[in-house]
Design a protein around this motif. Sequence first.
Motif, PDB file in Angstrom:
ATOM      1  N   GLN A  58       0.824  -1.207   0.000  1.00  8.24           N
ATOM      2  CA  GLN A  58       0.000   0.000   0.000  1.00  8.24           C
ATOM      3  C   GLN A  58       0.858   1.258   0.000  1.00  8.24           C
ATOM      4  OE1 GLN A  58      -2.395  -0.873   3.482  1.00  8.24           O
ATOM      5  NE2 GLN A  58      -4.096  -1.625   2.231  1.00  8.24           N
ATOM      6  N   MET A  59       1.908   1.267   0.813  1.00  6.94           N
ATOM      7  CA  MET A  59       2.764   2.448   0.868  1.00  6.94           C
ATOM      8  C   MET A  59       3.571   2.609  -0.421  1.00  6.94           C
ATOM      9  SD  MET A  59       1.745   3.934   3.522  1.00  6.94           S
ATOM     10  CE  MET A  59       2.833   5.342   3.302  1.00  6.94           C
ATOM     11  N   GLY A  60       3.927   1.498  -1.063  1.00 11.34           N
ATOM     12  CA  GLY A  60       4.590   1.578  -2.361  1.00 11.34           C
ATOM     13  C   GLY A  60       3.661   2.190  -3.402  1.00 11.34           C
ATOM     14  N   SER A  61       2.393   1.803  -3.358  1.00  2.62           N
ATOM     15  CA  SER A  61       1.395   2.359  -4.266  1.00  2.62           C
ATOM     16  C   SER A  61       1.203   3.855  -4.015  1.00  2.62           C
ATOM     17  CB  SER A  61       0.072   1.613  -4.084  1.00  2.62           C
ATOM     18  OG  SER A  61      -0.916   2.150  -4.917  1.00  2.62           O
ATOM     19  N   ILE A  62       1.151   4.233  -2.745  1.00  2.00           N
ATOM     20  CA  ILE A  62       1.022   5.663  -2.403  1.00  2.00           C
ATOM     21  C   ILE A  62       2.233   6.423  -2.920  1.00  2.00           C
ATOM     22  CG2 ILE A  62       1.021   7.309  -0.473  1.00  2.00           C
ATOM     23  CD1 ILE A  62      -0.819   5.291   1.007  1.00  2.00           C
ATOM     24  N   TRP A  63       3.421   5.841  -2.799  1.00  2.00           N
ATOM     25  CA  TRP A  63       4.628   6.516  -3.288  1.00  2.00           C
ATOM     26  C   TRP A  63       4.530   6.766  -4.800  1.00  2.00           C
ATOM     27  CZ3 TRP A  63       8.172   9.392  -1.227  1.00  2.00           C
ATOM     28  CH2 TRP A  63       9.298   9.736  -1.981  1.00  2.00           C
ATOM     29  N   ALA A  64       4.003   5.814  -5.540  1.00  2.00           N
ATOM     30  CA  ALA A  64       3.824   6.000  -6.985  1.00  2.00           C
ATOM     31  C   ALA A  64       2.875   7.172  -7.252  1.00  2.00           C
ATOM     32  CB  ALA A  64       3.298   4.721  -7.627  1.00  2.00           C
ATOM     33  N   GLU A  65       1.804   7.282  -6.462  1.00  2.00           N
ATOM     34  CA  GLU A  65       0.878   8.412  -6.595  1.00  2.00           C
ATOM     35  C   GLU A  65       1.575   9.724  -6.232  1.00  2.00           C
ATOM     36  OE1 GLU A  65      -2.621   7.765  -4.233  1.00  2.00           O
ATOM     37  OE2 GLU A  65      -2.978   5.802  -5.139  1.00  2.00           O
ATOM     38  N   VAL A  66       2.379   9.695  -5.183  1.00  2.00           N
ATOM     39  CA  VAL A  66       3.122  10.886  -4.756  1.00  2.00           C
ATOM     40  C   VAL A  66       4.010  11.369  -5.902  1.00  2.00           C
ATOM     41  CG1 VAL A  66       5.012  11.633  -3.241  1.00  2.00           C
ATOM     42  CG2 VAL A  66       3.055  10.413  -2.280  1.00  2.00           C
ATOM     43  N   GLN A  67       4.713  10.443  -6.536  1.00  2.00           N
ATOM     44  CA  GLN A  67       5.590  10.812  -7.640  1.00  2.00           C
ATOM     45  C   GLN A  67       4.788  11.352  -8.820  1.00  2.00           C
ATOM     46  OE1 GLN A  67       9.046  10.916  -7.517  1.00  2.00           O
ATOM     47  NE2 GLN A  67       8.459  10.629  -5.389  1.00  2.00           N
ATOM     48  N   ARG A  68       3.673  10.725  -9.118  1.00  2.00           N
ATOM     49  CA  ARG A  68       2.818  11.161 -10.228  1.00  2.00           C
ATOM     50  C   ARG A  68       2.274  12.569  -9.984  1.00  2.00           C
ATOM     51  NH1 ARG A  68      -2.287   8.075  -9.963  1.00  2.00           N
ATOM     52  NH2 ARG A  68      -2.810   9.804  -8.614  1.00  2.00           N
ATOM     53  N   ASP A  69       1.932  12.879  -8.733  1.00  2.00           N
ATOM     54  CA  ASP A  69       1.251  14.134  -8.399  1.00  2.00           C
ATOM     55  C   ASP A  69       2.155  15.206  -7.807  1.00  2.00           C
ATOM     56  OD1 ASP A  69      -1.012  12.748  -9.183  1.00  2.00           O
ATOM     57  OD2 ASP A  69      -1.673  12.321  -7.128  1.00  2.00           O
ATOM     58  N   LYS A  70       3.474  15.001  -7.792  1.00  2.00           N
ATOM     59  CA  LYS A  70       4.337  15.928  -7.050  1.00  2.00           C
ATOM     60  C   LYS A  70       4.370  17.350  -7.615  1.00  2.00           C
ATOM     61  CE  LYS A  70       8.755  14.347  -8.946  1.00  2.00           C
ATOM     62  NZ  LYS A  70      10.010  13.697  -8.560  1.00  2.00           N
ATOM     63  N   ALA A  71       4.014  17.551  -8.864  1.00  2.00           N
ATOM     64  CA  ALA A  71       3.955  18.919  -9.391  1.00  2.00           C
ATOM     65  C   ALA A  71       2.813  19.691  -8.735  1.00  2.00           C
ATOM     66  CB  ALA A  71       3.783  18.898 -10.913  1.00  2.00           C
ATOM     67  N   THR A  72       1.736  19.007  -8.443  1.00  2.00           N
ATOM     68  CA  THR A  72       0.572  19.632  -7.801  1.00  2.00           C
ATOM     69  C   THR A  72       0.668  19.581  -6.282  1.00  2.00           C
ATOM     70  OG1 THR A  72      -0.771  18.907  -9.666  1.00  2.00           O
ATOM     71  CG2 THR A  72      -1.956  19.619  -7.701  1.00  2.00           C
ATOM     72  N   PHE A  73       1.195  18.461  -5.774  1.00  2.00           N
ATOM     73  CA  PHE A  73       1.331  18.261  -4.326  1.00  2.00           C
ATOM     74  C   PHE A  73       2.818  18.019  -4.021  1.00  2.00           C
ATOM     75  CE2 PHE A  73      -2.940  16.796  -5.423  1.00  2.00           C
ATOM     76  CZ  PHE A  73      -3.720  17.475  -4.496  1.00  2.00           C
ATOM     77  N   PRO A  74       3.601  19.094  -3.892  1.00  2.00           N
ATOM     78  CA  PRO A  74       5.055  18.936  -3.750  1.00  2.00           C
ATOM     79  C   PRO A  74       5.550  18.590  -2.340  1.00  2.00           C
ATOM     80  CG  PRO A  74       4.489  21.262  -3.852  1.00  2.00           C
ATOM     81  CD  PRO A  74       3.203  20.487  -4.044  1.00  2.00           C
ATOM     82  N   PHE A  75       4.638  18.425  -1.389  1.00  2.00           N
ATOM     83  CA  PHE A  75       5.034  18.135  -0.012  1.00  2.00           C
ATOM     84  C   PHE A  75       4.351  16.870   0.494  1.00  2.00           C
ATOM     85  CE2 PHE A  75       5.214  22.713  -0.593  1.00  2.00           C
ATOM     86  CZ  PHE A  75       6.525  22.975  -0.234  1.00  2.00           C
ATOM     87  N   LEU A  76       5.042  16.210   1.437  1.00  2.00           N
ATOM     88  CA  LEU A  76       4.491  15.043   2.130  1.00  2.00           C
ATOM     89  C   LEU A  76       4.527  15.296   3.619  1.00  2.00           C
ATOM     90  CD1 LEU A  76       6.016  11.770   0.625  1.00  2.00           C
ATOM     91  CD2 LEU A  76       3.688  12.607   0.453  1.00  2.00           C
ATOM     92  N   GLN A  77       3.538  14.750   4.298  1.00  2.00           N
ATOM     93  CA  GLN A  77       3.477  14.864   5.753  1.00  2.00           C
ATOM     94  C   GLN A  77       3.194  13.486   6.346  1.00  2.00           C
ATOM     95  OE1 GLN A  77      -0.001  16.721   7.823  1.00  2.00           O
ATOM     96  NE2 GLN A  77       1.572  18.245   8.391  1.00  2.00           N
TER      97      GLN A  77
END
Length: 183
Positions: A58-77
């Motif tokens: 699940q966290m690997g899948s979230i990481w893929a989404e994070v990478q895909r969306d990082k231009a719009t969502f450049p931060f993680l918490q």
Amino acid sequence: FSGFKTEQFLRMATDLLVDEKGNFKTYGSFKKSILELHNTYNVNYLKTEYNMAIAQGQMGSIWAEVQRDKATFPFLQVQTVGDDKVRGSHAVRDGITLPVDHAYWKTNYPPFDWGCRCTVKKLRRADVTDEAKLKDIPRLGKDFANNTGIDGTIFPLTHPYYVKSRMKAMKTATDKLENNGIS
């Protein structure tokens, strides 16, 4: 992973054939010991390993989404569940906010330990955590200082089931198979 788990189980089962003095146990005594070992390895550990595989996936899948969306969502918490079962070593990570491409995420990405329920949240804007605070956070155990979304590892090679000599033999065998066009 399963093969190495089986190997460890068999090593321990072999040791159960004899008592503390080196004498063979009776069948009844051996059976009792082996059933306890079976329960530990194939009931208790199995659930934990299943939960870890699911959490890592699940966290690997979230990481893929994070990478895909990082231009719009450049931060993680980092976010814990926030209940009374959150471990202190996880609670200190709650709220850590950093840019997606920060090196921190390579070795500090959930799950942080067995049974971890932490996650990350994507953010458009954020107050970034001070680098000094990051230095005060306890290091994760070697089995969890990774990011499965980056390295693809569910059960790292530092896991106790893996035996270095066996790993070398397995790598040699795998290399031979790959050199012969078998994968």
